[in-house]
Scaffold this motif. Sequence first.
Motif, PDB file in Angstrom:
ATOM      1  N   LEU A 157      46.022  41.894  40.124  1.00 38.54           N
ATOM      2  CA  LEU A 157      44.585  42.510  40.092  1.00 38.54           C
ATOM      3  C   LEU A 157      44.772  43.782  38.867  1.00 38.54           C
ATOM      4  O   LEU A 157      45.966  44.262  38.861  1.00 38.54           O
ATOM      5  N   PRO A 158      43.738  44.092  38.263  1.00 34.52           N
ATOM      6  CA  PRO A 158      43.758  45.166  37.320  1.00 34.52           C
ATOM      7  C   PRO A 158      43.862  46.662  37.793  1.00 34.52           C
ATOM      8  O   PRO A 158      43.743  46.782  39.096  1.00 34.52           O
ATOM      9  N   ALA A 159      44.533  47.456  36.943  1.00 41.30           N
ATOM     10  CA  ALA A 159      44.696  48.754  37.265  1.00 41.30           C
ATOM     11  C   ALA A 159      43.418  49.495  37.559  1.00 41.30           C
ATOM     12  O   ALA A 159      42.474  49.004  36.707  1.00 41.30           O
ATOM     13  N   ALA A 162      41.223  49.918  34.350  1.00 42.61           N
ATOM     14  CA  ALA A 162      40.599  48.765  33.586  1.00 42.61           C
ATOM     15  C   ALA A 162      39.089  48.695  33.782  1.00 42.61           C
ATOM     16  O   ALA A 162      38.467  48.005  33.103  1.00 42.61           O
ATOM     17  N   ASP A 169      37.346  46.058  31.220  1.00 36.60           N
ATOM     18  CA  ASP A 169      38.096  45.121  31.157  1.00 36.60           C
ATOM     19  C   ASP A 169      37.358  44.295  32.669  1.00 36.60           C
ATOM     20  O   ASP A 169      37.381  43.071  32.778  1.00 36.60           O
ATOM     21  N   SER A 170      37.126  45.124  33.530  1.00 31.71           N
ATOM     22  CA  SER A 170      37.005  44.601  34.991  1.00 31.71           C
ATOM     23  C   SER A 170      35.801  45.323  35.372  1.00 31.71           C
ATOM     24  O   SER A 170      35.334  46.426  34.935  1.00 31.71           O
ATOM     25  N   THR A 180      41.452  46.359  42.676  1.00 29.80           N
ATOM     26  CA  THR A 180      42.632  47.192  41.837  1.00 29.80           C
ATOM     27  C   THR A 180      43.643  46.604  42.516  1.00 29.80           C
ATOM     28  O   THR A 180      43.959  46.311  43.524  1.00 29.80           O
ATOM     29  N   ASN A 181      44.760  46.826  41.614  1.00 33.16           N
ATOM     30  CA  ASN A 181      46.107  46.854  42.082  1.00 33.16           C
ATOM     31  C   ASN A 181      46.560  47.852  43.071  1.00 33.16           C
ATOM     32  O   ASN A 181      47.808  47.822  43.650  1.00 33.16           O
TER      33      ASN A 181
END
Lengths: 406, 435
Positions: A157-159, A162, A169-170, A180-181
């Motif tokens: 998963l994106p930070a 992002a 990006d997300s 998220t991460n």
Amino acid sequence: MASVTDPEPPRESFRLSMLLNDTRYRGYTFQFIALLLLILFMAYLGWNLVRNLVDQGQDISFEFMGQPASYDINQRLIPYDSQDTHLRAAFVGVLNTLLVAFLGCVTATVLGVLAGVLRLSKNWLVAKLMAFYVEIFRNVPVLIWILIIFFVMTAALPAPSAFRGDDPDSSMLFGAFAFTNRGVYVPRPIWEAGSAIVVAVFLASLVAVFAYRRYATKLLYDTGRLLPMGWPSLAILIVPTLLAFFALGQPISLEYPELRGFNFQDGIQVRGSLIALWFALAIYTGAFIAENVRAGIMSVSHGQTEAAAALGLRPRRIMSLVILPQALRVVIPPVISQYLNLTKNSSLAIAVGYMDVTGTLGGITLNQTGRAIESVMLLMLFYLVISLTISAVMNLYNNAVKLKER
Amino acid sequence: MSDTHAQAAQLAFVRTETIPPAPPPVAEAGIVKWLRENLFSSVGNTLLTLVSLWAIWWVLSATMPWIFNGVWNADSLRECREILDGATGACWAVIRERWTQLLFGVTYPADSYWRPTLAFVLLFVALAPVLFPKAPRNLLPFTAIYPFLAYFLVWGGSVWVPVMAAAGFVVGYLVFQRLVAQSFAMGFFGAIAAALVFWSLSGLVTPTLTAIAPVTLEAVPSRDMGGFMLNLILGTVCVSLSLPIGIALALGRQSDMPIIKWICVIFIEFIRGVPLITLLFVANVVLAYFLPPNSTFDLILRVIIMITMFASAYIAEVVRGGLAALPKGQYEAAAALGLDYPQAMRLIILPQALKISIPGIVNVAVGLFKDTTLVSVIAMFDLVGMIRGPILASTEWNGVYWELFGFAAALFFVVCYGISQYSQWLERQLQTERR
């Protein structure tokens, strides 16, 4: 005329060898030996324990539970900080265990019932797909599933960064959920003045739904009149609560998570470890529940369906009045023991760092204080209480639904 | 009468020869019929089929390129990514490079890998006569030797240790044969006593024997065991040990003797009430307190003890189910024949009860084998422990999650699915036998 009397049976005097050879006394001998061996074994363990404790200058005491824990718990249901005691840390852990067990049981039931029913579907493709799901998840250790989902949550998963910028990006799902991460951020409900009334109205309407369904069933059995069940239940459940909600000026609102600085603020952060544990336990246990559901439905003989149809019942009524009550009697006991397994498996939380009772009491508290015996004993006691409670409930249920024969 | 016949013969529309059978309508035969009945029988069904097809396509389109576009030759994840150059693809090179570590752990001596491998292959030979009624019976002696052979192969050391252990069993058996005529209990406890005496005496002889006939393999301490081998060792050892204990516990729980019954009930309910992980904590940090000071009990042995206790409680419940499912008449018939308790159990009750409980026992065995992965939580390097510890922590392979866990899942799936298929096959075999 000589009267015939029974000859006095030969009275055997008690001999020592009878303790071993006479079946009347042998049981006592064996029990005595078993008890003696058990006591000796326990005494041996106890003696070792005392010697070991003396050697290492330790003792058995639960005083450490009252000392400050001085570690943090990042996922908690009740207020807690590192100055609180080990006891409170353990309690936070207990609540976390119960939380993941509850979420897991609900999700596993939904998945399991769905998969179990669909596996009996006449649709070949769906049946095969569900068989595939059941076999894949039943035959791989749940620990591997937990770790796979955990690594997906933290690595794939994106930070939070992002989500930043004009063209990120997300983006957040519905503007309310951020994956998220660092976990999933969901809106937090804000309870303002008057919200208690809304909740009370909702609870009251829940009771009303049950009352209505009871009344309808009673009416059906007494007079044969059939009241509609579905939409009135829904209406009773929703309408009064909505009315109260708007009449009181919308006292409950949602606080959406928002990206501020390096991280999301506001909203509720659900850690990846909780989600990994929850989903993995749910899909794993769901596969087992699916098998139980399938076995339960198949256990109702086809003659029951045909008999109900011969009485003129419609397919849906056959399902709800004839098949389900009989199937549930077979399905519920194994499903409850699956709930028990899920609760016990939730102790695997320690593998992904979710702070359940195994992670707090059996993990950090144990390592910090070195009180291995006490911590593990309390931990076992907790799980034992849960297990015994659940099996007591199961026994009550089994007795209630047992076929009343003769 | 014949008149009408003659008339009928005259009529133009009466067919005199039979027409050849017509093929069934296209929609009612072959694949079309099957498709209509199984996939598109109604609107709802069609929707379900389409959704399923979409789900299958979605999963396959995501995984297939990844699997088949994988890189097999690389030294690190970075190199993998360079080779892939942005395309989707797995980095199977990690499996290739760490293959032996995944199977045997880090510390098992590399030149001895043939030993556990041979033991694994021989396991099938040893299990064949037990699992398959049609396998040659003369393999049974090998089955009896196998545990000692496997111990010698995996742990190494002097061959005389397992030989003496086996000889102890032989001595016990001989004593049992002599004494069982008097009473079962006498034979049973006499055999145990004789074996114990033999083992304690053999401890004195073994070093001399080793000096005279030094048949040894390089000794490997248990802490060097790792990888999938560790899972297999724990699984097979604990299941085979827990079977007799579980049966004994089940019999104890059914017993008329209140003290023995309650000891068994408390043991079973306690073990079943706590998660395996807490028992592993006991093995890891608590058990040492209850052993004599300075005793060296290595971790794998303590773990085997705890997992065996765990498994035997579950097997006891399964066997109890089997015992309860037997009709009461069987017990009464055995008593009517004048059999005493051990005879009735050995000859009448247990063979039938165990047959009923085979599926349950296999389920416990599969569950236990899956649960052996839990030892990774107490810092033992089984397959999952290897992946989480040394491999994912290494600089080369940090970040290769899917490939490694997929590999582990596949290994476990093959073994567990195989066992459960076997159990279903066996169930069918036993059912036809009963009819």
